[in-house]
Scaffold this motif. Structure first.
Motif, PDB file in Angstrom:
ATOM      1  N   MET A   1       0.844  -1.194   0.000  1.00  0.00           N
ATOM      2  CA  MET A   1       0.000   0.000   0.000  1.00  0.00           C
ATOM      3  C   MET A   1       0.881   1.247   0.000  1.00  0.00           C
ATOM      4  N   GLU A   2       0.492   2.247  -0.755  1.00  0.00           N
ATOM      5  CA  GLU A   2       1.265   3.469  -0.846  1.00  0.00           C
ATOM      6  C   GLU A   2       1.223   4.223   0.478  1.00  0.00           C
ATOM      7  N   ASN A   3       2.231   5.080   0.710  1.00  0.00           N
ATOM      8  CA  ASN A   3       2.301   5.834   1.953  1.00  0.00           C
ATOM      9  C   ASN A   3       1.370   7.031   1.960  1.00  0.00           C
ATOM     10  N   THR A   4       1.151   7.674   0.819  1.00  0.00           N
ATOM     11  CA  THR A   4       0.370   8.902   0.749  1.00  0.00           C
ATOM     12  C   THR A   4      -0.462   8.900  -0.523  1.00  0.00           C
ATOM     13  N   ARG A   5      -1.412   9.850  -0.584  1.00  0.00           N
ATOM     14  CA  ARG A   5      -2.187   9.973  -1.816  1.00  0.00           C
ATOM     15  C   ARG A   5      -1.288  10.349  -2.977  1.00  0.00           C
ATOM     16  N   GLU A   6      -0.235  11.160  -2.706  1.00  0.00           N
ATOM     17  CA  GLU A   6       0.692  11.506  -3.781  1.00  0.00           C
ATOM     18  C   GLU A   6       1.290  10.249  -4.391  1.00  0.00           C
ATOM     19  N   GLN A   7       1.654   9.288  -3.546  1.00  0.00           N
ATOM     20  CA  GLN A   7       2.248   8.064  -4.084  1.00  0.00           C
ATOM     21  C   GLN A   7       1.212   7.237  -4.830  1.00  0.00           C
ATOM     22  N   ALA A   8      -0.046   7.276  -4.368  1.00  0.00           N
ATOM     23  CA  ALA A   8      -1.100   6.601  -5.121  1.00  0.00           C
ATOM     24  C   ALA A   8      -1.216   7.192  -6.514  1.00  0.00           C
ATOM     25  N   GLN A 156      -7.632   7.920   4.441  1.00  0.00           N
ATOM     26  CA  GLN A 156      -8.884   7.192   4.349  1.00  0.00           C
ATOM     27  C   GLN A 156      -8.950   6.153   3.248  1.00  0.00           C
ATOM     28  N   ASP A 157      -8.209   6.306   2.181  1.00  0.00           N
ATOM     29  CA  ASP A 157      -8.291   5.286   1.145  1.00  0.00           C
ATOM     30  C   ASP A 157      -7.576   4.008   1.557  1.00  0.00           C
ATOM     31  N   LYS A 158      -6.917   4.049   2.703  1.00  0.00           N
ATOM     32  CA  LYS A 158      -6.365   2.829   3.278  1.00  0.00           C
ATOM     33  C   LYS A 158      -7.429   2.055   4.051  1.00  0.00           C
ATOM     34  N   ALA A 159      -8.534   2.747   4.390  1.00  0.00           N
ATOM     35  CA  ALA A 159      -9.541   2.166   5.277  1.00  0.00           C
ATOM     36  C   ALA A 159     -10.935   2.234   4.668  1.00  0.00           C
ATOM     37  N   ASP A 160     -11.010   2.152   3.345  1.00  0.00           N
ATOM     38  CA  ASP A 160     -12.299   2.157   2.642  1.00  0.00           C
ATOM     39  C   ASP A 160     -13.151   3.363   3.003  1.00  0.00           C
ATOM     40  N   PHE A 161     -12.496   4.467   3.331  1.00  0.00           N
ATOM     41  CA  PHE A 161     -13.170   5.749   3.587  1.00  0.00           C
ATOM     42  C   PHE A 161     -14.191   5.657   4.731  1.00  0.00           C
ATOM     43  N   GLN A 162     -13.929   4.779   5.695  1.00  0.00           N
ATOM     44  CA  GLN A 162     -14.904   4.538   6.759  1.00  0.00           C
ATOM     45  C   GLN A 162     -15.186   5.773   7.598  1.00  0.00           C
ATOM     46  N   ALA A 163     -14.180   6.618   7.799  1.00  0.00           N
ATOM     47  CA  ALA A 163     -14.373   7.783   8.663  1.00  0.00           C
ATOM     48  C   ALA A 163     -14.798   9.026   7.898  1.00  0.00           C
ATOM     49  N   MET A 164     -14.847   8.940   6.573  1.00  0.00           N
ATOM     50  CA  MET A 164     -15.269  10.104   5.796  1.00  0.00           C
ATOM     51  C   MET A 164     -16.772  10.309   5.921  1.00  0.00           C
ATOM     52  N   THR A 165     -17.164  11.585   5.947  1.00  0.00           N
ATOM     53  CA  THR A 165     -18.570  11.948   6.045  1.00  0.00           C
ATOM     54  C   THR A 165     -18.921  12.885   4.897  1.00  0.00           C
ATOM     55  N   ALA A 166     -20.208  13.106   4.706  1.00  0.00           N
ATOM     56  CA  ALA A 166     -20.643  14.038   3.668  1.00  0.00           C
ATOM     57  C   ALA A 166     -20.098  15.433   3.937  1.00  0.00           C
ATOM     58  N   ASP A 167     -20.024  15.828   5.211  1.00  0.00           N
ATOM     59  CA  ASP A 167     -19.513  17.160   5.551  1.00  0.00           C
ATOM     60  C   ASP A 167     -18.030  17.287   5.219  1.00  0.00           C
ATOM     61  N   GLY A 282     -10.859   5.706 -10.529  1.00  0.00           N
ATOM     62  CA  GLY A 282      -9.718   5.460  -9.665  1.00  0.00           C
ATOM     63  C   GLY A 282     -10.067   5.192  -8.218  1.00  0.00           C
ATOM     64  N   GLU A 283     -11.197   5.779  -7.753  1.00  0.00           N
ATOM     65  CA  GLU A 283     -11.657   5.619  -6.362  1.00  0.00           C
ATOM     66  C   GLU A 283     -10.600   6.053  -5.356  1.00  0.00           C
ATOM     67  N   TRP A 284     -10.007   7.226  -5.578  1.00  0.00           N
ATOM     68  CA  TRP A 284      -9.014   7.763  -4.645  1.00  0.00           C
ATOM     69  C   TRP A 284      -9.652   8.588  -3.525  1.00  0.00           C
ATOM     70  N   TYR A 285     -10.887   8.983  -3.737  1.00  0.00           N
ATOM     71  CA  TYR A 285     -11.592   9.834  -2.773  1.00  0.00           C
ATOM     72  C   TYR A 285     -12.947   9.221  -2.452  1.00  0.00           C
ATOM     73  N   ALA A 286     -13.596   9.717  -1.401  1.00  0.00           N
ATOM     74  CA  ALA A 286     -14.900   9.213  -0.976  1.00  0.00           C
ATOM     75  C   ALA A 286     -16.053   9.913  -1.672  1.00  0.00           C
ATOM     76  N   TRP A 287     -15.765  10.715  -2.683  1.00  0.00           N
ATOM     77  CA  TRP A 287     -16.806  11.554  -3.262  1.00  0.00           C
ATOM     78  C   TRP A 287     -17.956  10.734  -3.831  1.00  0.00           C
ATOM     79  N   GLY A 288     -17.647   9.627  -4.485  1.00  0.00           N
ATOM     80  CA  GLY A 288     -18.698   8.803  -5.071  1.00  0.00           C
ATOM     81  C   GLY A 288     -19.596   8.147  -4.042  1.00  0.00           C
ATOM     82  N   LYS A 289     -19.171   8.144  -2.809  1.00  0.00           N
ATOM     83  CA  LYS A 289     -19.973   7.588  -1.717  1.00  0.00           C
ATOM     84  C   LYS A 289     -21.137   8.502  -1.360  1.00  0.00           C
ATOM     85  N   PHE A 290     -20.956   9.799  -1.625  1.00  0.00           N
ATOM     86  CA  PHE A 290     -21.951  10.778  -1.200  1.00  0.00           C
ATOM     87  C   PHE A 290     -22.543  11.594  -2.344  1.00  0.00           C
TER      88      PHE A 290
END
Length: 651
Positions: A1-8, A156-167, A282-290
């Motif tokens: 797994m990459e260390n940061t989003r930049e590495q992703a 969060q992309d290491k953890a399936d965006f579990q802690a991300m919220t709409a806000d 790519g699913e790098w962000y939680a945006w599609g979740k909300f």
């Protein structure tokens, strides 16, 4: 797994989506220099470049174009600039842009507050003069790092965006886009943001924008929310950009693919092959979740509405930004312009991915310097071309025009809109040359030369090594210099030369190539952005990503000689703090201020930072630059560099 989003992002760029059989630039380069020699006379040694010895030494009497004392390679928690210069923070993430902007509170962020504050991860900087000591500053905000933005969160992309919220996603969307703000220069030569400026505005991932040009209204850009295919909400992943001769701001959309969800439904998507060519979703962000528009299974055409160049009229803060589809759809690194000798405007653009292409757009009509209104839609009509490099040192610009050559309905192109929405596939069919991750492209108005930043291509394998000068696993990049035929940027042809091959010239196995006069600190790796100062001199900024530990130095700004006996000599001028990338270099019109963008401090490669060697988060960052206050996270910032006592930079 990459260390940061930049590495992703880096890893996604490493994986080429270009499955065409087109030649790589390396193959062309090998054949050319097999016959002609390397970089104007460097010696050959077996099957490798004799480049540990650098280029032949410069004449002892040669005088450099740049006059300043170099700083040293290295990495630490703060920035460094050449002696005799000041580097002051102009704007930080969260700074007020309006008189009623709320104070930055990293513990209680909101989308409403962020939409009236300076955004995150500043990249491109444009300066549009208004008066002698007043200008409009235009800044792109490329993406967000939730692990460094929000307390107690982590990546969060290491953890399936579990802690991300709409806000939290709404804050991220508000932190994207761009900032337009008036700046004023005081008697001390330093600039400040004017929160009362009438032209100030924030552009975000929710700002309504108009589509224009051949793809506007096309069936492939229509959605449930926009059945006419004419209006898009927002712009994302704005990397480099440009400023037009008529004083508008160009925002280039780069890695848009990472924002979309729907991998499980990709194979059933009606445009699956086209999406894969762009690396979406790519699913790098939680945006599609909300937000359904970022899920390709719910809004199949939404990805086609991103990957464009956006034009913003900074003199009218109520105007809707315009996505100019005539300039093509790909991962735009930038969109730098030059007025050709016949008055037409030429836009140079790189597609920032390994093995993708170099592009050029030439307007159909000339620029009218006396009538700004006449230039309003100049970028809607013209010819987009892609580059094919030849082994005799020439370059051909191949027009991407529907009905010409293979760009026909038989190959899936029903009209010009299809050609532009699927620019990459069209360029594949034309036989464009696969490049080593082309990024910023800058024309020098003083000399007519054009400089192409090729950042790296670490995925070139050993079985691609062929000839006396190739580099497998090119981790350090190179710079190509183009010379338009007869000085005509609109001509069908140009010639090309390598200016430098980057990396440490003292390490023979790297294969770097510099002028012998380059010092131990004057070489750099992974050229990314560049700028031409008012005297026609070239300055380079770098982006090594998480691989900075391979060179042993942080990113920064270097001056680079392009002419005479010192051609290919670098000098180190500025250095960023740990984990940051150097972006957006641009000079004030008088050459007395250099504006630079320090992006994502405390992010890249922090596990290799001696003494830290762990993940970097809001609560435990590798640096708290630039505030260095407990509880304050690292903040991407625009820095202004001025000479102590006044005067031009680097003279």
């Amino acid at each position: 797994m990459e260390n940061t989003r930049e590495q992703a992002i880096e890893n996604a760029e490493d994986i080429s989506s270009n499955r065409s059989g087109n030649e790589t630039f390396e193959a062309v380069r090998t054949r050319r220099f097999t016959r002609r020699g390397v970089l104007k006379g460097a010696l050959m040694a077996g099957t490798a470049l004799a480049i540990g010895s650098r280029l032949p030494p410069a004449e002892a009497s040669a005088k450099p174009s740049f006059v300043f004392d170099e700083i040293h390679h290295g990495v630490d928690e703060t920035h460094h600039v050449a002696p005799g210069y000041d580097a002051d923070i102009l704007l930080r993430w969260g700074d007020a842009l309006f008189a009623d902007s709320p104070a930055f509170d990293p513990q209680a962020q909101s989308a409403d507050a962020q939409s009236r504050q300076f955004g995150y991860n500043c990249d491109f900087i444009g300066v549009i003069p208004l008066a002698e000591d007043r200008a409009v500053l235009c800044v792109n905000h490329e993406y967000t790092n939730e692990e460094l933005m929000f307390p107690g969160l982590g990546r969060q992309d290491k953890a399936d965006f579990q802690a991300m919220t709409a806000d939290l996603v709404a804050v991220e969307m508000a932190a994207h886009g761009g900032t337009v703000v008036e700046i004023v220069r005081g008697g001390d030569g330093k600039w400040t943001a004017d929160v009362n400026g009438k032209l100030n505005r924030r552009i975000t991932a929710q700002t309504p924008m108009r589509l224009s040009g051949p793809a506007a209204g096309h069936d492939r850009v229509k959605t449930g929310a926009d059945p006419d295919g004419m209006t898009v909400l927002g712009t994302i992943n704005n990397c480099a950009g440009g400023v037009t001769p008529w004083g508008t701001y160009l925002m280039a959309e780069e890695n848009f693919n990472g924002y979309f969800w729907g991998k499980d439904g990709l194979d059933a998507h009606p445009e699956a092959a086209a999406l894969k060519r762009y690396g979406a979703p790519g699913e790098w962000y939680a945006w599609g979740k909300f937000d359904d528009r970022f899920d390709i299974t719910k809004e199949p055409n939404e990805p086609n509405r991103f990957g464009w160049v956006v034009e913003v009229d900074v003199l009218d803060p109520t105007s809707a930004p315009v996505k100019r589809t005539a300039l093509g759809r790909f991962k735009h690194e930038g969109a730098e312009t030059i007025v050709n000798g016949d008055g037409r405007v030429v836009v140079y653009m790189g597609d920032d991915q390994r093995f993708d292409y170099l592009y050029r757009f030439v307007t159909a009509r000339p620029f009218d310097a006396g009538n700004r209104e006449a230039n309003r839609d100049l970028l809607d009509d013209g010819i987009l071309s892609v580059a094919r490099f030849n082994d005799d040192g020439s370059l051909d610009w191949l027009p991407l025009v529907h009905g010409e050559g293979p760009l026909t309905e038989a190959n899936g192109f029903r009209d010009q809109g299809d050609v532009l929405i699927s620019t990459r596939q069209a360029a594949d069919l034309l036989g464009a040359t696969k490049m080593d991750r082309p990024e910023d492209v800058q024309a020098n108005p003083k000399t007519g030369k054009v400089y192409v930043m090729l950042t790296n291509n670490s995925k070139r394998t050993a079985d691609q090594v062929d000839g006396p000068n190739p580099r497998a696993e090119n981790a350090f990049g190179q710079i190509v210099e183009l010379t338009p035929a007869n000085g005509d940027h609109g001509a069908d042809a140009a010639s090309w030369e390598l200016l430098v091959v980057c990396g440490d010239p003292a390490a023979a196995d790297i294969g770097a190539q510099w002028n012998e006069a380059t010092s131990a600190n004057g070489w750099f790796a992974s050229p990314d952005n560049c700028t031409i100062d008012p005297d026609g001199r070239l300055w380079i900024s770098t982006d090594q990503g998480s691989a900075w530990s391979k060179s042993g130095t942080a990113d920064g700004v270097w001056a680079l000689e392009t002419d005479g006996p010192l051609r290919g000599t670098g000098r180190m001028f500025f250095r960023v703090p740990i984990g940051a990338e150097m972006c957006g270099p641009v000079f004030s019109d008088d050459g007395e201020t250099l504006f630079v963008a320090v992006q994502h401090p405390a992010s890249d490669g922090v596990k290799n930072y001696p003494g830290f060697e762990r993940d970097s988060t809001f609560d435990d960052p590798a640096t708290r630059w630039p505030d260095f206050e407990d509880g304050m996270p690292p903040r991407p910032s625009v820095v202004q560099i001025t000479r102590q006592g006044g005067g031009k930079i680097g003279v």
